[in-house]
Design an enzyme around this catalytic site. Sequence first.
Site, PDB file in Angstrom:
ATOM      1  N   ASP A 197     -31.821  36.442  17.249  1.00 23.36           N
ATOM      2  CA  ASP A 197     -32.489  37.424  18.108  1.00 23.36           C
ATOM      3  C   ASP A 197     -31.495  38.580  18.187  1.00 23.36           C
ATOM      4  O   ASP A 197     -30.432  38.436  18.797  1.00 23.36           O
ATOM      5  CB  ASP A 197     -32.726  36.821  19.498  1.00 23.36           C
ATOM      6  N   HIS A 198     -31.810  39.677  17.539  1.00 16.58           N
ATOM      7  CA  HIS A 198     -30.763  40.690  17.368  1.00 16.58           C
ATOM      8  C   HIS A 198     -30.300  41.287  18.697  1.00 16.58           C
ATOM      9  O   HIS A 198     -29.242  41.892  18.775  1.00 16.58           O
ATOM     10  CB  HIS A 198     -31.186  41.765  16.354  1.00 16.58           C
ATOM     11  N   HIS A 260     -36.598  38.860  22.909  1.00 10.56           N
ATOM     12  CA  HIS A 260     -35.621  39.788  23.485  1.00 10.56           C
ATOM     13  C   HIS A 260     -35.633  39.794  25.018  1.00 10.56           C
ATOM     14  O   HIS A 260     -34.602  39.676  25.663  1.00 10.56           O
ATOM     15  CB  HIS A 260     -35.893  41.220  23.013  1.00 10.56           C
TER      16      HIS A 260
HETATM   17  C1  BG6 Z   1     -37.842  44.271  17.021  1.00  9.62           C
HETATM   18  C2  BG6 Z   1     -39.305  44.522  17.184  1.00  9.62           C
HETATM   19  O1  BG6 Z   1     -37.555  42.902  17.162  1.00  9.62           O
HETATM   20  O2  BG6 Z   1     -37.131  44.993  18.004  1.00  9.62           O
HETATM   21  C3  BG6 Z   1     -39.603  45.999  17.079  1.00  9.62           C
HETATM   22  O3  BG6 Z   1     -40.031  43.813  16.192  1.00  9.62           O
HETATM   23  C4  BG6 Z   1     -38.745  46.786  18.032  1.00  9.62           C
HETATM   24  O4  BG6 Z   1     -40.974  46.263  17.294  1.00  9.62           O
HETATM   25  C5  BG6 Z   1     -37.289  46.395  17.908  1.00  9.62           C
HETATM   26  O5  BG6 Z   1     -38.908  48.153  17.732  1.00  9.62           O
HETATM   27  C6  BG6 Z   1     -36.447  47.026  18.995  1.00  9.62           C
HETATM   28  O6  BG6 Z   1     -35.098  46.803  18.716  1.00  9.62           O
HETATM   29  P1  BG6 Z   1     -33.988  47.809  19.231  1.00  9.62           P
HETATM   30  O7  BG6 Z   1     -32.711  47.187  18.800  1.00  9.62           O
HETATM   31  O8  BG6 Z   1     -34.278  49.136  18.605  1.00  9.62           O
HETATM   32  O9  BG6 Z   1     -34.151  47.848  20.723  1.00  9.62           O
END
Ligand code: BG6
Length: 511
Positions: A197-198, A260
Amino acid sequence: MQSDAHVQQITSSNVKPAGPSVAVIFGASGDLTKRKLIPSLYNLAVSKYLSKDFAVVGFARPEMTHEEFRAKLDQEIKVYAGGSVDQAIWAWFMERIYYQAGEFADPKAYEALKTLLAEVEGRHNTQGNRLFYLATLPSFFSTVVEQLGAAGLVEEQGGQWRRVIIEKPFGHDLESARALNKGISQVLAERQIYRIDHYLGKETVQNLMALRFGNGIFEPIWNRRFIDHIEITVAEELGVEQRGPYYEEAGALRDMVPNHILQLIALTAMEPPISFDADAVRDEKFKVLKAISPMSPEEVLQRAVRGQYGEGIVADTLVRSYRKEDRVNPESNIETFVALKLFVDNWRWAKVPFYLRTGKRMPKRVTEIAIQFHRPPLLLFRHVGVEQLEPNTLVIRIQPNEGITLTFGAKIPGPKMEMGGVNMDFNYADHFGVQTSTGYETLLYECMIGDATPFQRADMLDAGWAVVQPILDVWKALPARDFPNYSSGSWGPKEADALLERDGKHWRHLG
Ligand code: BG6
């Protein structure tokens, strides 16, 4: 200046490169590889976190030679490195990049991969340690794991490790997530599975534990006695861009909440773990997710709001409605905005609402967690005419403008007793400088050293989907009739405001 020197000292004395390994990327011709994975591995090489005994093997469908793959990455790194590329380090890195073409379901391709791996492992002395990164479409996750198992590529023998990172979305709902977990656990032990989960790789997200448990002043007040409510906003300016087909299947709820946002809630609400051991931390996060009471259908109608963007102005530009985006059904009922009111039903958080909202095509990109404390008792100030004191708020800014702000009341200088709100502010960039990072570096490094703390465990994912499933069910049974119901460039539908107004509150004004 003094703080910069201090930070550098901390960083350099802590550098401990990961051990030897080869990273095999499935979906190597895709977006994630060029935007995040290769730049992250390169950044790890720059910061000396990568072993000198390291190699990368890309696996994807298009036919390419090793040289062609390297040449492609050589062009792309200039765009996605996020700064200038150190030519010497990049040249070293490129020498250890290889490519294998093949269909994900074709056993012969895995035999070819096996042969290539044996050659690469010998040449670069990677000692049989393998990190497999599944950056493919989600529909290939189980196939790739099955094939890896059948080809004997993931068996751990003689102290060699074999780990598999699986991208999100992990499943489409509770049932499919369970089926996926079941399928991959027939091939891999839980300790080999790294569900990514990034958000957990973001410095500011990792700092949540440091803030709460590395300081003495926050924990005593981090509970229902002092906290009125918690507000989490994950707003994006962007629309769905080129991801229409994916988004038509997913929608904002699946895309952002079980992963997230629930991770942000878990880190905010968890009890102190008994250690920073991966399972000790994940046990506490799991307990939070389990304590979020799934909503009844009636509660879904009251506490869950969905929205879809119409046309509007974002960053001074007129943008089209969701239904007019590329490869989106012109009558689509997919939500691009969600607001929820959740409760973590445990001793610490009983009756404290967690309000969360996430949406595309909002006025600006902002992700933050706002901890709003109870209002002070007003009596003391009544005689001097202070009608209402603003409650203290601790705002954790995840992105952009990363930092932490504490708002409090102070006397406005002058003969009258007047109060105003002031801020105490910590800004990451001012203190630590701007870091070149994609957010994936930490996660890749942690996987290489075998620390699963920032990855999702099967039970956590299950608990997350269990929170979301009743909402999916009600929304499926009662398709939205008022879409599009918010203009691009606004903060979402009016029902999202009503959600808080019913409780005598309002969303923070974020500009
Ligand atoms: C991704 C989603 O996991 O996270 C995207 O699939 C979203 O839709 C993105 O735009 C948001 O990531 P960050 O790091 O830009 O907040």
